[in-house]
Write a protein that holds these residues in place. Structure first.
Motif, PDB file in Angstrom:
ATOM      1  N   PHE A 133      37.826 -36.205  12.350  1.00 30.65           N
ATOM      2  CA  PHE A 133      38.053 -34.825  11.912  1.00 30.65           C
ATOM      3  C   PHE A 133      39.352 -34.341  12.544  1.00 30.65           C
ATOM      4  CE2 PHE A 133      37.364 -30.290  13.157  1.00 30.65           C
ATOM      5  CZ  PHE A 133      37.560 -29.750  11.905  1.00 30.65           C
ATOM      6  N   ASP A 134      40.312 -33.945  11.703  1.00 28.68           N
ATOM      7  CA  ASP A 134      41.618 -33.487  12.172  1.00 28.68           C
ATOM      8  C   ASP A 134      41.705 -31.965  12.048  1.00 28.68           C
ATOM      9  OD1 ASP A 134      44.230 -33.009  12.846  1.00 28.68           O
ATOM     10  OD2 ASP A 134      45.097 -34.337  11.326  1.00 28.68           O
ATOM     11  N   PRO A 135      41.462 -31.254  13.141  1.00 23.55           N
ATOM     12  CA  PRO A 135      41.481 -29.785  13.068  1.00 23.55           C
ATOM     13  C   PRO A 135      42.870 -29.212  12.817  1.00 23.55           C
ATOM     14  CG  PRO A 135      41.195 -30.499  15.342  1.00 23.55           C
ATOM     15  CD  PRO A 135      41.137 -31.737  14.485  1.00 23.55           C
ATOM     16  N   SER A 136      43.929 -29.996  13.028  1.00 25.15           N
ATOM     17  CA  SER A 136      45.283 -29.474  12.795  1.00 25.15           C
ATOM     18  C   SER A 136      45.500 -29.130  11.329  1.00 25.15           C
ATOM     19  CB  SER A 136      46.341 -30.470  13.271  1.00 25.15           C
ATOM     20  OG  SER A 136      46.382 -31.603  12.433  1.00 25.15           O
ATOM     21  N   MET A 137      44.692 -29.681  10.454  1.00 24.68           N
ATOM     22  CA  MET A 137      44.809 -29.348   9.033  1.00 24.68           C
ATOM     23  C   MET A 137      44.311 -27.931   8.753  1.00 24.68           C
ATOM     24  SD  MET A 137      43.989 -32.959   7.167  1.00 24.68           S
ATOM     25  CE  MET A 137      44.728 -32.454   5.627  1.00 24.68           C
ATOM     26  N   HIS A 138      43.757 -27.292   9.770  1.00 23.08           N
ATOM     27  CA  HIS A 138      43.260 -25.920   9.610  1.00 23.08           C
ATOM     28  C   HIS A 138      44.071 -24.914  10.429  1.00 23.08           C
ATOM     29  CE1 HIS A 138      39.797 -26.943   7.151  1.00 23.08           C
ATOM     30  NE2 HIS A 138      39.691 -28.033   7.889  1.00 23.08           N
ATOM     31  N   ILE A 139      45.253 -25.324  10.904  1.00 18.50           N
ATOM     32  CA  ILE A 139      46.133 -24.384  11.607  1.00 18.50           C
ATOM     33  C   ILE A 139      46.533 -23.282  10.619  1.00 18.50           C
ATOM     34  CG2 ILE A 139      48.425 -24.089  12.649  1.00 18.50           C
ATOM     35  CD1 ILE A 139      48.092 -26.870  13.872  1.00 18.50           C
TER      36      ILE A 139
END
Length: 146
Positions: A105-111
Protein backbone atom coordinates in the motif's frame (compact mmCIF):
# COMPACT_ATOMS: atom_id res chain seq x y z
CA UNK A 1 -62.15 -46.93 9.11
CA UNK A 2 -63.87 -43.59 9.50
CA UNK A 3 -62.81 -40.37 7.84
CA UNK A 4 -61.12 -39.06 10.98
CA UNK A 5 -59.10 -42.24 11.61
CA UNK A 6 -58.14 -42.43 7.92
CA UNK A 7 -56.83 -38.86 8.12
CA UNK A 8 -54.85 -39.64 11.28
CA UNK A 9 -53.35 -42.74 9.61
CA UNK A 10 -52.19 -40.69 6.59
CA UNK A 11 -50.82 -37.97 8.89
CA UNK A 12 -48.77 -40.55 10.83
CA UNK A 13 -47.18 -41.79 7.60
CA UNK A 14 -46.80 -38.39 5.91
CA UNK A 15 -44.84 -36.65 8.67
CA UNK A 16 -42.00 -39.22 8.93
CA UNK A 17 -41.76 -39.49 5.14
CA UNK A 18 -41.62 -35.70 4.80
CA UNK A 19 -38.93 -35.51 7.50
CA UNK A 20 -36.81 -38.12 5.66
CA UNK A 21 -37.16 -36.21 2.38
CA UNK A 22 -36.15 -32.89 3.99
CA UNK A 23 -33.16 -34.53 5.67
CA UNK A 24 -32.07 -36.12 2.38
CA UNK A 25 -32.24 -32.76 0.57
CA UNK A 26 -30.21 -31.03 3.30
CA UNK A 27 -27.55 -33.74 3.32
CA UNK A 28 -27.37 -33.74 -0.48
CA UNK A 29 -26.65 -30.01 -0.38
CA UNK A 30 -23.61 -30.64 1.79
CA UNK A 31 -22.26 -33.30 -0.53
CA UNK A 32 -22.81 -31.62 -3.90
CA UNK A 33 -19.16 -30.56 -4.03
CA UNK A 34 -17.39 -33.23 -1.94
CA UNK A 35 -14.07 -32.76 -3.66
CA UNK A 36 -14.45 -29.09 -4.51
CA UNK A 37 -11.78 -26.54 -3.59
CA UNK A 38 -12.52 -24.06 -0.81
CA UNK A 39 -10.61 -20.80 -0.40
CA UNK A 40 -9.73 -19.34 2.98
CA UNK A 41 -7.74 -16.14 3.60
CA UNK A 42 -6.11 -15.24 6.88
CA UNK A 43 -6.21 -12.68 8.31
CA UNK A 44 -9.31 -11.31 6.53
CA UNK A 45 -8.19 -7.69 7.00
CA UNK A 46 -5.38 -5.45 8.16
CA UNK A 47 -5.42 -1.99 9.65
CA UNK A 48 -2.25 0.08 9.16
CA UNK A 49 -3.60 2.65 11.62
CA UNK A 50 -2.69 6.33 11.30
CA UNK A 51 -0.04 6.85 8.64
CA UNK A 52 1.88 9.70 7.09
CA UNK A 53 1.39 9.81 3.31
CA UNK A 54 5.13 10.51 3.00
CA UNK A 55 6.01 7.60 5.27
CA UNK A 56 6.77 5.06 2.60
CA UNK A 57 5.12 1.92 1.30
CA UNK A 58 3.35 -0.27 3.85
CA UNK A 59 3.48 -4.04 3.33
CA UNK A 60 1.44 -6.94 4.65
CA UNK A 61 1.30 -10.68 4.09
CA UNK A 62 -1.73 -12.93 4.13
CA UNK A 63 -2.15 -16.67 3.80
CA UNK A 64 -4.44 -18.08 1.11
CA UNK A 65 -5.34 -21.69 1.89
CA UNK A 66 -7.21 -24.47 0.14
CA UNK A 67 -9.31 -26.05 2.88
CA UNK A 68 -11.40 -28.03 0.39
CA UNK A 69 -10.90 -31.32 -1.39
CA UNK A 70 -10.15 -30.38 -4.99
CA UNK A 71 -7.36 -28.28 -6.45
CA UNK A 72 -7.83 -24.54 -5.90
CA UNK A 73 -6.88 -22.31 -8.79
CA UNK A 74 -6.24 -18.62 -8.22
CA UNK A 75 -7.14 -16.94 -11.49
CA UNK A 76 -6.58 -13.25 -10.77
CA UNK A 77 -5.57 -11.05 -7.86
CA UNK A 78 -6.67 -7.42 -8.18
CA UNK A 79 -7.21 -4.36 -5.98
CA UNK A 80 -9.80 -1.62 -5.64
CA UNK A 81 -7.26 1.24 -5.93
CA UNK A 82 -4.03 1.91 -7.81
CA UNK A 83 -2.29 2.71 -4.52
CA UNK A 84 -2.50 -0.97 -3.57
CA UNK A 85 -0.82 -3.88 -5.34
CA UNK A 86 -1.08 -7.57 -4.56
CA UNK A 87 0.42 -10.84 -5.77
CA UNK A 88 0.47 -14.52 -4.79
CA UNK A 89 3.48 -16.81 -4.89
CA UNK A 90 1.42 -19.82 -6.10
CA UNK A 91 -1.60 -20.08 -8.37
CA UNK A 92 -2.49 -23.77 -7.89
CA UNK A 93 -3.10 -25.15 -4.42
CA UNK A 94 -3.78 -28.79 -3.66
CA UNK A 95 -5.82 -29.80 -0.62
CA UNK A 96 -4.40 -28.17 2.55
CA UNK A 97 -1.75 -26.20 0.62
CA UNK A 98 -1.13 -22.49 1.17
CA UNK A 99 0.09 -19.53 -0.84
CA UNK A 100 1.53 -16.24 0.35
CA UNK A 101 -0.44 -13.13 -0.65
CA UNK A 102 1.82 -10.06 -0.58
CA UNK A 103 0.14 -6.66 -0.44
CA UNK A 104 1.77 -3.26 -0.80
CA UNK A 105 0.00 0.00 0.00
CA UNK A 106 1.56 3.28 -1.16
CA UNK A 107 0.06 6.14 0.86
CA UNK A 108 1.98 8.74 -1.20
CA UNK A 109 -0.64 8.27 -3.89
CA UNK A 110 -3.03 10.01 -1.49
CA UNK A 111 -0.93 13.14 -0.86
CA UNK A 112 -3.26 16.11 -1.15
CA UNK A 113 -6.33 14.07 -0.26
CA UNK A 114 -8.28 15.14 2.79
CA UNK A 115 -7.37 13.39 6.01
CA UNK A 116 -9.47 10.41 6.81
CA UNK A 117 -9.97 6.72 6.76
CA UNK A 118 -9.16 4.73 3.65
CA UNK A 119 -10.71 1.39 2.85
CA UNK A 120 -9.42 -0.71 -0.02
CA UNK A 121 -10.01 -4.30 -1.06
CA UNK A 122 -7.85 -7.04 -2.53
CA UNK A 123 -9.91 -9.40 -4.69
CA UNK A 124 -8.84 -13.03 -5.13
CA UNK A 125 -10.74 -14.73 -7.97
CA UNK A 126 -10.70 -18.54 -7.70
CA UNK A 127 -12.48 -21.68 -8.83
CA UNK A 128 -14.13 -22.18 -5.42
CA UNK A 129 -17.74 -22.94 -6.42
CA UNK A 130 -19.16 -21.35 -3.27
CA UNK A 131 -16.87 -18.27 -3.05
CA UNK A 132 -15.57 -17.35 -6.49
CA UNK A 133 -14.03 -14.11 -5.24
CA UNK A 134 -12.50 -13.90 -1.77
CA UNK A 135 -11.67 -10.48 -0.36
CA UNK A 136 -9.09 -8.98 1.97
CA UNK A 137 -9.72 -5.54 3.48
CA UNK A 138 -7.03 -2.89 3.88
CA UNK A 139 -7.71 -0.06 6.33
CA UNK A 140 -5.63 3.03 7.12
CA UNK A 141 -6.09 6.55 8.39
CA UNK A 142 -4.25 9.15 6.32
CA UNK A 143 -2.89 12.03 8.38
CA UNK A 144 -3.04 15.12 6.12
CA UNK A 145 -0.88 17.29 8.39
CA UNK A 146 2.20 15.89 6.68
Amino acid sequence: MTFNSNFMYKKKIFLPVAAVIVLAVVLAGYSLFPSAPKVSVSPPEINFGEIDPNGGVKEAEFTVSNVGGGELEIFVVSTSCGCTTASVDKKLLKKNEQAKLSVKFDPSMHIGDAAGELYHVVYIKTNDPKLEEAEVEIHAYINSQS
